[in-house]
Design an enzyme around this catalytic site. Structure first.
Site, short mmCIF file in Angstrom:
data_model
loop_
_atom_site.label_atom_id
_atom_site.label_comp_id
_atom_site.label_asym_id
_atom_site.label_seq_id
_atom_site.Cartn_x
_atom_site.Cartn_y
_atom_site.Cartn_z
N GLU A 535 -26.52 -159.00 15.33
CA GLU A 535 -27.92 -158.61 15.31
C GLU A 535 -28.55 -158.99 13.99
O GLU A 535 -28.13 -158.51 12.94
CB GLU A 535 -28.02 -157.09 15.51
N ASN A 692 -27.05 -163.18 20.99
CA ASN A 692 -27.83 -161.94 21.05
C ASN A 692 -28.47 -161.68 22.40
O ASN A 692 -29.06 -160.62 22.60
CB ASN A 692 -28.94 -161.98 19.99
N VAL A 699 -31.03 -157.82 25.49
CA VAL A 699 -31.30 -158.41 24.18
C VAL A 699 -30.71 -157.49 23.12
O VAL A 699 -31.09 -156.32 23.01
CB VAL A 699 -32.80 -158.60 23.93
N CYS A 700 -29.75 -158.00 22.34
CA CYS A 700 -29.11 -157.22 21.28
C CYS A 700 -29.88 -157.41 19.98
O CYS A 700 -29.87 -158.48 19.40
CB CYS A 700 -27.65 -157.65 21.12
N LEU A 701 -30.52 -156.36 19.54
CA LEU A 701 -31.35 -156.42 18.35
C LEU A 701 -31.37 -155.03 17.72
O LEU A 701 -31.58 -154.03 18.40
CB LEU A 701 -32.77 -156.85 18.74
#
Length: 866
Positions: A535, A692, A699-701
């Protein structure tokens, strides 16, 4: 070397270089490193602990490299990978005799052949992680927990037996982390000093003497297994279907007498590490001289023990306790390299464990593969005489060229004949229906109704369970069965129990020292074959005093977006007929009705009035910010009937694998917004274009609280915004080198391992970007149909010119907005496999562009790829 991975790794056996007098000349084991520390701890077998820098260590053995381990040559970290097919370890043992008020007496036995399992044994078996068979059946399980009975002898000769000792007794040895390294039941072994509370010892069974407060500490004299907790993982009749196994599995808790040990070559008990307690089954077969009168020392030691056992004394005296621990290891392995060559008798210190750094296209000889579902390559010709191959065409890898990213594949058919050809690895995927690998545990399937038990005359029959030792080019599998026999089988005749990687298993069984931190190195996986992605931090102001100010945060976001716009190379005021639809398509607009294909359409959250006036006011503020500050390459639509929904599309920047691609995201503002961040889903078409962004659309954030972070990286109700989210995705996720977005690879930039994997990842990301473009032309998101066509009409020729530059060898992500090579684009060349895959997709891309008027006619002509 400049690579971080060349340093000594956890569990390596090392020798310390000069300058460390306390430990020089003696082997030690590298303990688990502390993230961010510049030093590592090395522990010798006698408990001496030294902290030093990695450059002062020389690796002498890696006994944890077992069959199925993926490795690279320590002298060529950027080269091809290999798989270990056989491992053999010899050990030196330290025999320790503990006596009352005397220093331990020690002697050494060298060259014990550990790998044969004929001489060396664990203190107790089975051990954690071992495979066991329920006697008289074809049930296979794995040991999850072992309950131990421990006899403790005290200084005055009294003896008590403690049940469930793993929960009641504690080690009292200090400064000996090897003893606290909980692996393979090594927590307790004869000779260890232990202590128990008064309530524990008082309630225990006293074999000799009785409890009194002075008897609080003693020495382990004997360890026995009282019970074993087993997870049943397979059955000869039921295969490996967990649903069927759980419905009819035997009881999980079993007495050791009902279990037979299957000595798998890939479990933790298959390896020997420094300090492992053990015993020799037949000590007399060791004929190697230990040097310096070793035989005479052993004879004197045995004579002394005999004299002590017959000497009478008025003072109570405990018997001397002799224990053995591993003092040194020497491991030799056989390696099958990706190019099909074999290397036998390689010292393990010449190799590096590499499984954590594999990419998705690192195939090995013998692996079963299929054409990717998103492959543009035509199926291979059928060997049965038909004009077309079956829809799902399977093959076996014969060899792989890691530099060219190509593989030689034998295509399988119903006839004995096989055809093989060289294909791009980007067109291949593992065949999950025949997902076999070296070192996997295999069980022979029994036909239904054929009986669920083995020969009644042999409760220890292991002829139906074994290890995969070779994958043949013709699709057969060579299995070495538990009874010692070896035979070829077809994949459908066996079921495979997949192992965790051996280094991961070590981490799973570690006993954590109370004084240390428990560092979790295993990231949760949302997909079967992909790790959680790195991230990047949100685009916020670096100054702490501005972290919570909307204006300053937004300025940073716009600056990041401006960099993306500049990279796209679109000159201000330079317009053509193809630009007209963009001028009619504002960057932000509120539409009357939400699209029926929105990912969050069925969410229970309603529009702003249902969430309250405060919520509505905040959303309207977000709309105003989007209307005023969106960069030119991001478009957002909001909806009057569903204020909680938005749809955004962004254009990939030049200098990245996403150049001129379109990326759509559906956004949902929950009723708790802005206390909680928005929900975001990527329109993926089942393709994973970035670490991501998952194929499922997740969505990896950190900004979305879908990945770890701290401080300004996390969502802030006061400072964070939708504008920040979309700009962060474009500028900090769709980057020039997306491979390094994966958290495990954050330390690899500039290293040989990083260079080995960054280009294949970028090449595949660009191919997936082109695939996504074809999907969007066929099924554009509602409300953006005209934008998709206008974008392709405006940039279609640019996309094709980019492809042509790549076909000529330019590296992916090294062209500017006008498709001119940037600095460094010619230092290396893109791979042959990438150009083969690109050659397959270009005709379809050209045809799709022509259909909507992006090109005047076919512009691509197939040619050979060198």
């Amino acid at each position: 070397m400049d690579d971080v991975v060349t340093a000594a790794q956890w569990c390596d056996l090392v020798m310390l270089k000069g300058g460390l007098e306390a430990a020089a000349g003696e082997p030690g084991m590298v303990m688990e490193p502390i993230p961010g520390a510049n030093e590592v701890d090395v522990v010798r077998v006698d408990g001496v602990e030294v902290s030093t820098t990695p450059d002062r260590l020389t690796v002498v053995d890696r006994s944890y490299l077992l069959p199925g381990s993926i490795v690279v040559s320590a002298s060529d970290l950027g080269g091809q990978a290999g798989v270990i097919t056989r491992a053999s370890t010899a050990v030196d043992l330290v025999h320790v005799v503990l006596e009352k008020q005397q220093q331990p007496l020690t002697m050494m036995t060298t060259g014990v052949p550990a790998a044969t399992h004929l001489e060396l044994r664990r203190v107790t078996e089975p051990t954690l992680g071992d495979y066991v068979v329920l006697r008289g059946t074809t049930w296979l399980g794995r040991v999850l927990e072992v309950s131990l009975d421990v006899d403790v002898v005290f200084d005055d000769g009294a003896v008590c037996r403690v049940n469930q000792a793993e929960r009641k007794l504690e080690l009292v040895e200090k400064n000996n982390r090897l003893r606290r390294f909980r692996l393979m039941n090594r927590l307790f072994s004869p000779g260890q000093r232990v202590a128990g509370g008064d309530s524990v010892l008082k309630a225990s069974r006293w074999i000799k003497g009785y409890w009194k407060p002075s008897r609080a500490r003693g020495v382990v004299a004997k360890v026995e297994i009282a019970g074993v907790l087993v997870q049943w993982v397979a059955s000869g009749e039921l295969g490996t279907s967990m649903a069927r196994i759980e419905a009819s599995a035997p009881p999980a808790y079993q007495p050791p007498s009902k279990l037979a040990l299957f000595r798998c070559t890939t479990t933790p008990s298959s390896m020997w590490l420094l300090g492992d307690p053990c015993h020799i089954k037949r000590m007399g077969v060791n004929k190697q001289r230990s040097g310096g009168g070793g035989r005479r020392r052993r004879r004197r030691l045995r004579r002394r023990l005999l004299e002590e056992s017959t000497t009478s004394s008025s003072e109570p005296r405990p018997p001397s306790i002799m224990s053995s621990i591993v003092g040194n290891t020497r491991t030799m392995v056989d390696v099958l390299w990706q190019d099909g060559t074999r290397q036998c008798g390689v010292p393990s210190s010449m190799l590096l464990y590499f499984d954590h750094a594999r990419n998705d296209h690192d195939f090995f000889p013998g692996q079963h593969v299929v054409l990717c579902s998103n492959s543009n390559r035509a199926p291979p010709p059928s060997t049965t005489g038909g004009a077309a191959a079956p829809r799902r065409y399977s093959g076996v890898v014969r060899s792989l060229n890691s530099r060219d990213q190509t593989a030689c594949v034998s295509w399988l058919s119903k006839t004995p004949a096989c055809e093989y050809e060289t294909v791009s690895v980007y067109d291949l995927a593992r065949d999950l229906d025949q997902d076999l690998f070296y070192g996997d545990v295999a069980i022979r399937l029994i036909k239904q109704g054929g009986g669920g038990s083995t020969d009644d005359n042999d409760d220890d029959d292991l002829s139906w369970v074994g290890d995969i030792v070779h994958l043949c080019d013709d699709g057969h599998v060579l299995v070495k069965w538990g009874d010692g026999n070896t035979s070829k089988v077809l994949p459908h005749e066996i079921a495979v129990v997949k192992n965790q990687n051996i280094v991961d298993e070590i981490g799973g069984w570690v006993y954590v020292d109370d004084t240390g931190d428990d560092h979790d190195t295993n990231n949760e996986e949302e997909e079967n074959h992909q790790g959680t992605a790195q991230e990047p931090p949100a685009a916020t102001n670096d100054n702490d005093e501005d972290d919570h100010e909307d204006e300053n945060a937004n300025k940073n976001e716009i600056t990041a977006a401006a960099a993306v716009e500049d990279n796209n190379g679109e000159a201000a005021g330079k317009t053509t007929a193809a630009d007209e639809p963009f001028r009619r398509f504002p960057r932000f607009e509120v539409l009357a009705q939400s699209p029926p294909d929105h990912h969050f359409l069925d969410s229970m959250a309603q529009q702003g009035t249902a969430a309250g006036r405060k919520w509505t006011k905040r959303v309207q503020k977000e709309w105003k910010s989007l209307e005023n500050d969106l960069p030119d390459t991001i478009y957002v639509r909001a909806f009057e009937d569903r204020m909680d929904l938005l749809r955004a599309v962004m254009v990939g920047g030049s200098g990245t694998p996403y150049h001129n691609g379109l990326f759509f995201f559906d956004i949902h503002l929950p009723p708790s917004y802005p206390a909680e961040p928005p929900l975001v889903n990527y329109r993926s078409f089942g393709l994973r274009v970035n670490p991501n962004i998952y194929a499922s659309g997740t969505v990896c954030l950190s900004l979305l609280n879908t990945f770890g972070g701290q401080g300004a990286e996390l969502w802030s109700p006061e400072a964070s915004s939708i504008l920040q989210v979309v700009v962060s995705i474009q500028g900090l996720v769709l980057t020039a080198q997306p491979y390094y977005n994966e958290p495990a690879y954050g330390a690899q930039p500039g290293t040989a391992v990083g260079r080995r994997n960054e280009l294949p990842y970028s090449e595949n990301a660009y191919l997936l970007t082109l695939q996504s473009m074809l999907h969007l032309l066929r099924r554009p998101p509602m409300g953006f149909e005209e934008l998709v066509k206008a974008h392709v009409r405006r940039h279609g020729q640019h996309v094709l010119r980019t492809c042509e530059a790549y076909m000529k060898g330019c590296l992916v992500g090294t062209l500017d907005g006008e498709e001119h090579p940037m600095a460094g684009s010619k230092e290396w060349s893109c791979s042959v496999g990438f150009r083969l895959a690109l050659q397959s997709v270009l005709p379809r891309l050209d045809e799709a562009f022509t259909a909507i008027g992006a090109t005047e006619g076919p512009t691509f002509h197939a040619g050979s790829v060198n």
